[in-house]
Every structure is written in structure tokens, then in C-alpha cells.
Design a protein around this motif. Structure first.
Motif, PDB file in Angstrom:
ATOM      1  N   THR A  36       0.803  -1.226   0.000  1.00 45.45           N
ATOM      2  CA  THR A  36       0.000   0.000   0.000  1.00 45.45           C
ATOM      3  C   THR A  36       0.834   1.272   0.000  1.00 45.45           C
ATOM      4  OG1 THR A  36      -0.200  -0.058   2.427  1.00 45.45           O
ATOM      5  CG2 THR A  36      -1.914  -1.166   1.148  1.00 45.45           C
ATOM      6  N   GLU A  37       1.963   1.277   0.723  1.00 45.63           N
ATOM      7  CA  GLU A  37       2.771   2.494   0.753  1.00 45.63           C
ATOM      8  C   GLU A  37       3.413   2.769  -0.602  1.00 45.63           C
ATOM      9  OE1 GLU A  37       2.859   4.725   3.470  1.00 45.63           O
ATOM     10  OE2 GLU A  37       1.176   3.380   3.807  1.00 45.63           O
ATOM     11  N   TYR A  38       3.713   1.737  -1.347  1.00 39.57           N
ATOM     12  CA  TYR A  38       4.267   1.926  -2.694  1.00 39.57           C
ATOM     13  C   TYR A  38       3.211   2.533  -3.616  1.00 39.57           C
ATOM     14  CZ  TYR A  38       7.154   0.932  -6.789  1.00 39.57           C
ATOM     15  OH  TYR A  38       7.911   1.050  -7.928  1.00 39.57           O
ATOM     16  N   LEU A  39       1.969   2.051  -3.505  1.00 37.47           N
ATOM     17  CA  LEU A  39       0.893   2.623  -4.318  1.00 37.47           C
ATOM     18  C   LEU A  39       0.687   4.090  -3.970  1.00 37.47           C
ATOM     19  CD1 LEU A  39      -1.737  -0.267  -4.226  1.00 37.47           C
ATOM     20  CD2 LEU A  39      -0.226   0.337  -6.123  1.00 37.47           C
ATOM     21  N   ARG A  40       0.664   4.402  -2.683  1.00 38.56           N
ATOM     22  CA  ARG A  40       0.469   5.789  -2.265  1.00 38.56           C
ATOM     23  C   ARG A  40       1.601   6.669  -2.792  1.00 38.56           C
ATOM     24  NH1 ARG A  40      -0.264   4.955   2.769  1.00 38.56           N
ATOM     25  NH2 ARG A  40      -2.513   5.149   2.799  1.00 38.56           N
ATOM     26  N   ALA A  41       2.840   6.189  -2.695  1.00 38.19           N
ATOM     27  CA  ALA A  41       3.980   6.959  -3.180  1.00 38.19           C
ATOM     28  C   ALA A  41       3.973   7.112  -4.693  1.00 38.19           C
ATOM     29  CB  ALA A  41       5.284   6.297  -2.729  1.00 38.19           C
ATOM     30  N   SER A  42       3.255   6.231  -5.377  1.00 40.67           N
ATOM     31  CA  SER A  42       3.157   6.287  -6.835  1.00 40.67           C
ATOM     32  C   SER A  42       1.983   7.136  -7.306  1.00 40.67           C
ATOM     33  CB  SER A  42       3.030   4.870  -7.399  1.00 40.67           C
ATOM     34  OG  SER A  42       4.172   4.093  -7.092  1.00 40.67           O
ATOM     35  N   GLY A  43       1.352   7.842  -6.385  1.00 41.19           N
ATOM     36  CA  GLY A  43       0.283   8.754  -6.760  1.00 41.19           C
ATOM     37  C   GLY A  43      -1.097   8.148  -6.799  1.00 41.19           C
ATOM     38  N   TRP A  44      -1.257   6.923  -6.268  1.00 41.71           N
ATOM     39  CA  TRP A  44      -2.581   6.318  -6.233  1.00 41.71           C
ATOM     40  C   TRP A  44      -3.406   6.942  -5.117  1.00 41.71           C
ATOM     41  CZ3 TRP A  44      -4.098   1.090  -8.353  1.00 41.71           C
ATOM     42  CH2 TRP A  44      -3.360   0.805  -9.512  1.00 41.71           C
ATOM     43  N   LYS A  45      -4.712   7.009  -5.324  1.00 41.31           N
ATOM     44  CA  LYS A  45      -5.600   7.680  -4.390  1.00 41.31           C
ATOM     45  C   LYS A  45      -6.092   6.687  -3.332  1.00 41.31           C
ATOM     46  CE  LYS A  45      -7.150  10.597  -8.227  1.00 41.31           C
ATOM     47  NZ  LYS A  45      -8.281  10.919  -9.120  1.00 41.31           N
ATOM     48  N   ASP A  46      -5.859   7.033  -2.078  1.00 41.03           N
ATOM     49  CA  ASP A  46      -6.287   6.195  -0.968  1.00 41.03           C
ATOM     50  C   ASP A  46      -7.758   6.465  -0.683  1.00 41.03           C
ATOM     51  OD1 ASP A  46      -6.665   4.747   1.326  1.00 41.03           O
ATOM     52  OD2 ASP A  46      -5.000   5.634   2.438  1.00 41.03           O
ATOM     53  N   LYS A  47      -8.629   5.524  -1.031  1.00 48.55           N
ATOM     54  CA  LYS A  47     -10.071   5.649  -0.806  1.00 48.55           C
ATOM     55  C   LYS A  47     -10.533   4.842   0.409  1.00 48.55           C
ATOM     56  CE  LYS A  47     -10.939   8.216  -4.432  1.00 48.55           C
ATOM     57  NZ  LYS A  47     -11.875   7.758  -5.478  1.00 48.55           N
ATOM     58  N   SER A  48      -9.579   4.394   1.234  1.00 44.44           N
ATOM     59  CA  SER A  48      -9.908   3.579   2.403  1.00 44.44           C
ATOM     60  C   SER A  48     -10.681   4.394   3.430  1.00 44.44           C
ATOM     61  CB  SER A  48      -8.631   3.032   3.043  1.00 44.44           C
ATOM     62  OG  SER A  48      -7.784   2.443   2.090  1.00 44.44           O
ATOM     63  N   ARG A  49     -11.581   3.723   4.122  1.00 45.26           N
ATOM     64  CA  ARG A  49     -12.317   4.345   5.210  1.00 45.26           C
ATOM     65  C   ARG A  49     -11.810   3.800   6.531  1.00 45.26           C
ATOM     66  NH1 ARG A  49     -18.687   4.395   3.196  1.00 45.26           N
ATOM     67  NH2 ARG A  49     -18.346   5.700   1.323  1.00 45.26           N
ATOM     68  N   THR A  50     -11.782   4.657   7.538  1.00 46.66           N
ATOM     69  CA  THR A  50     -11.309   4.240   8.857  1.00 46.66           C
ATOM     70  C   THR A  50     -12.111   3.038   9.347  1.00 46.66           C
ATOM     71  OG1 THR A  50     -10.676   6.509   9.401  1.00 46.66           O
ATOM     72  CG2 THR A  50     -10.931   4.960  11.239  1.00 46.66           C
ATOM     73  N   TRP A 226      14.882   0.830   4.979  1.00 44.62           N
ATOM     74  CA  TRP A 226      14.637  -0.034   3.823  1.00 44.62           C
ATOM     75  C   TRP A 226      13.288   0.281   3.179  1.00 44.62           C
ATOM     76  CZ3 TRP A 226      16.260  -4.833   7.114  1.00 44.62           C
ATOM     77  CH2 TRP A 226      17.659  -4.826   7.252  1.00 44.62           C
ATOM     78  N   GLN A 227      12.289   0.444   4.015  1.00 41.99           N
ATOM     79  CA  GLN A 227      10.976   0.777   3.473  1.00 41.99           C
ATOM     80  C   GLN A 227      10.978   2.153   2.821  1.00 41.99           C
ATOM     81  OE1 GLN A 227       8.482  -0.899   2.841  1.00 41.99           O
ATOM     82  NE2 GLN A 227       6.736   0.474   2.639  1.00 41.99           N
ATOM     83  N   GLN A 228      11.678   3.109   3.445  1.00 42.96           N
ATOM     84  CA  GLN A 228      11.732   4.459   2.880  1.00 42.96           C
ATOM     85  C   GLN A 228      12.434   4.460   1.536  1.00 42.96           C
ATOM     86  OE1 GLN A 228      10.113   7.141   4.163  1.00 42.96           O
ATOM     87  NE2 GLN A 228      10.652   8.037   2.176  1.00 42.96           N
ATOM     88  N   ALA A 229      13.432   3.621   1.378  1.00 45.50           N
ATOM     89  CA  ALA A 229      14.124   3.535   0.084  1.00 45.50           C
ATOM     90  C   ALA A 229      13.169   3.071  -1.003  1.00 45.50           C
ATOM     91  CB  ALA A 229      15.308   2.585   0.193  1.00 45.50           C
ATOM     92  N   ARG A 230      12.311   2.137  -0.670  1.00 41.54           N
ATOM     93  CA  ARG A 230      11.316   1.651  -1.639  1.00 41.54           C
ATOM     94  C   ARG A 230      10.322   2.770  -1.983  1.00 41.54           C
ATOM     95  NH1 ARG A 230       8.322  -2.576  -3.788  1.00 41.54           N
ATOM     96  NH2 ARG A 230       6.115  -2.596  -3.229  1.00 41.54           N
ATOM     97  N   ILE A 231       9.877   3.509  -0.980  1.00 42.74           N
ATOM     98  CA  ILE A 231       8.937   4.607  -1.199  1.00 42.74           C
ATOM     99  C   ILE A 231       9.593   5.721  -2.023  1.00 42.74           C
ATOM    100  CG2 ILE A 231       7.696   6.466  -0.018  1.00 42.74           C
ATOM    101  CD1 ILE A 231       7.165   4.474   2.255  1.00 42.74           C
ATOM    102  N   THR A 232      10.840   6.028  -1.703  1.00 46.02           N
ATOM    103  CA  THR A 232      11.554   7.074  -2.437  1.00 46.02           C
ATOM    104  C   THR A 232      11.695   6.699  -3.908  1.00 46.02           C
ATOM    105  OG1 THR A 232      12.763   7.736  -0.452  1.00 46.02           O
ATOM    106  CG2 THR A 232      13.710   8.364  -2.575  1.00 46.02           C
ATOM    107  N   ALA A 233      11.981   5.425  -4.176  1.00 43.84           N
ATOM    108  CA  ALA A 233      12.099   4.972  -5.563  1.00 43.84           C
ATOM    109  C   ALA A 233      10.773   5.135  -6.302  1.00 43.84           C
ATOM    110  CB  ALA A 233      12.547   3.518  -5.599  1.00 43.84           C
ATOM    111  N   ALA A 234       9.666   4.839  -5.625  1.00 42.22           N
ATOM    112  CA  ALA A 234       8.349   4.990  -6.252  1.00 42.22           C
ATOM    113  C   ALA A 234       8.061   6.458  -6.550  1.00 42.22           C
ATOM    114  CB  ALA A 234       7.266   4.410  -5.336  1.00 42.22           C
ATOM    115  N   ARG A 235       8.369   7.330  -5.616  1.00 44.98           N
ATOM    116  CA  ARG A 235       8.134   8.762  -5.828  1.00 44.98           C
ATOM    117  C   ARG A 235       8.990   9.300  -6.965  1.00 44.98           C
ATOM    118  NH1 ARG A 235       8.141  10.384   0.581  1.00 44.98           N
ATOM    119  NH2 ARG A 235       5.949   9.867   1.012  1.00 44.98           N
ATOM    120  N   ALA A 236      10.252   8.861  -7.017  1.00 45.22           N
ATOM    121  CA  ALA A 236      11.146   9.336  -8.073  1.00 45.22           C
ATOM    122  C   ALA A 236      10.660   8.889  -9.443  1.00 45.22           C
ATOM    123  CB  ALA A 236      12.564   8.824  -7.818  1.00 45.22           C
TER     124      ALA A 236
END
Length: 266
Positions: A36-50, A226-236
Motif C-alpha cells: 500500500t505504501e508503494y501505491l500511495r507513493a506512486s500517486g494512487w488515491k487512498d479511498k480507504s475508510r477508517t 529499507w521501506q523508505q528507500a522503496r517509497i523514495t524509488a516509487a516517488r522518483a
């Protein structure tokens, strides 16, 4: 599940015990944030409800990725809408499908399609999976505990099916409609056949004798990095794609002239 629950990897030191688990197809579900964090970092819209299932929509609204633990059997559902050039499709992966394998499929949703023709079986064969061809084409993992099959039961009745089992029974299943884009199925088989182990925290290693484990000590800050590196790669990658679209020159069509509108100079 709230966004607060599905974000943030920090924690207090000292090091904690984790395990490298192989083969990955028997490693258990893992942390949903890997997907999910990779999708969010890739610009996907989070439509989840609490308090509800996780739902992410692609930037163009054509594809939806969901995870629902509140129904039986639950798990991942990925759907692609029908368009003018492509039929609709969907994929279903049960809850204990390792997140690294799910991410092989969902990460590919965020990237441009390769110009090369996809080959679903190639990653499996390259990693010594045995392929049997007949009415149904099946590839079996070297340990005999995981398979991928193209199931053809009749005209217009076909689907992709994968799954794993241990001595206790079936651990997970995944199905893809025959209309699922082939490059996505190949991304799935590439992640599935990857021989590298995956990491699980203590208490989250499946109780099976079919896996091999290596104990490692990991600080929470290392996991976060490690997780941040994956997120950073998705954003880049997302920034690079968007920049290319913004700077790409537009082709201006020549004005259309009807036969009756032309005038001859004298």
C-alpha cells in the motif's frame, strides 16, 4: 484500517529478532504496507475508510486495488475497468499470499508497459520450475509446493491459477482472468520465482517444516530505512513520468479544409 495504521515504520531501538524465510511462497502474508505504501507513493488515491477495507485507485481511475480482511475468504482484489481498447479484468489473491509476491503484480500497475512481448513462463523456467504442457499448462516449483497454471476448460473459459501448500494444506491461492494483461501476470511470476528470501518478524514465521529460516537482528530504524528507500524509488519514478508528460511536445493537427471553403487567388 486507517491511514494512521497503515503508515509509519519507526520504532524504538534496540535490535529485534527477525527471520529470513525461503522459499518465499511459503513465508506467509507479511506486512500490507509493503504494497500500500508503494501505491500511495506512486500517486494512487487512498479511498480507504477508517475501520474498513483498504482501497486504492489508480490516478486515471481505471484500476482499483483492495484488501478486505473482514469477509471470508477475504484478501486482495484487483480490478481493471473495460476501456475502448482493453477488456475488463480482475485478480483475486487470498490473505496469506506473501506481500512481496502481491507487490510484484501491483508495482507493475504503476509502471509503463515494456515494449518487449511478455513471457509468463520464462521467470519460472529460469529458476528451475518444471513446466508441463497439455490442455492445461502448469509450472511446478522445485520444492513441489507451489504451482502456476493456465487453465483452459473450454472456448472462452480460461484463467490463470496459482497457489502454494505445505504439510498442513493449502496456504494461498491467486486467480487472474484470461483478460488480465500478460505483462502483469509475468510480473507476478517474476516475483513468485525470485529465489531471494523475505523477512518476517519473530512470531510471524509460518509453522511449517517446509521453510528454511535464518535468524537476523534488525533495528527498527533499519527497517524504516529499507521501506523508505522503496517509497523514495516509487516517488522518483512517478515524478520522472509526470515530468516527461509535461515536457513532451504536443502535435498540432493541421486545420481541416473542406472542399467548399477553398478559394483560388487570381
Amino acid at each position: 484500517m486507517s491511514r494512521k495504521q497503515s503508515s509509519g515504520w519507526g520504532g524504538s531501538e534496540p535490535a529485534e529478532q527477525h527471520y529470513l524465510v525461503e522459499p518465499r511462497h511459503l513465508a506467509g502474508g507479511g506486512d500490507l504496507r509493503h504494497v500500500t505504501e508503494y501505491l500511495r507513493a506512486s500517486g494512487w488515491k487512498d479511498k480507504s475508510r477508517t475501520g474498513g477495507p483498504l482501497v486504492f485507485d489508480s490516478p486515471d481511475g481505471i484500476i482499483r486495488v483492495g484488501y478486505n480482511p473482514f469477509v471470508q475468504p477475504g484478501g486482495w482484489t484487483i480490478r481493471g475497468k473495460q476501456t475502448a481498447t482493453r477488456p475488463g479484468w480482475h485478480a483475486v489473491l487470498s490473505p496469506q499470499t506473501p506481500v512481496e509476491i502481491v507487490a510484484g503484480f501491483t508495482d507493475a500497475l504503476t509502471r509503463p508497459r515494456s515494449a518487449h512481448a511478455p513471457h509468463v513462463w520464462a521467470p519460472l523456467e529460469q529458476n528451475h520450475w518444471q513446466t508441463q504442457r497439455g490442455q492445461h499448462v502448469t509450472a511446478m516449483s522445485p520444492d513441489g509446493n507451489c504451482f502456476v497454471r493456465f487453465h483452459q476448460s473450454g472456448p472462452a473459459q480460461a484463467h490463470w491459477w496459482a497457489g502454494a501448500r505445505d504439510e498442513h494444506g493449502r496456504t494461498w491461492d491467486a486467480t487472474f482472468t484470461s483478460t488480465t494483461p500478460m505483462h502483469l501476470v509475468q510480473a507476478f511470476t517474476t516475483a513468485l520465482a525470485d529465489p531471494l528470501p523475505v523477512m518476517r518478524p519473530r512470531g510471524n514465521v509460518p509453522p511449517t517444516r517446509q521453510v528454511r529460516t535464518t535468524s537476523v537482528s534488525v533495528r527498527p530504524s533499519e527497517l524504516a530505512a529499507w521501506q523508505q528507500a522503496r517509497i523514495t524509488a516509487a516517488r522518483a519514478a512517478t515524478w520522472a513520468r509526470n515530468s516527461t508528460r509535461r515536457t513532451r511536445p504536443r502535435t498540432t493537427a493541421r486545420p481541416h479544409t473542406t472542399a467548399g471553403s477553398a478559394r483560388t487567388r487570381r
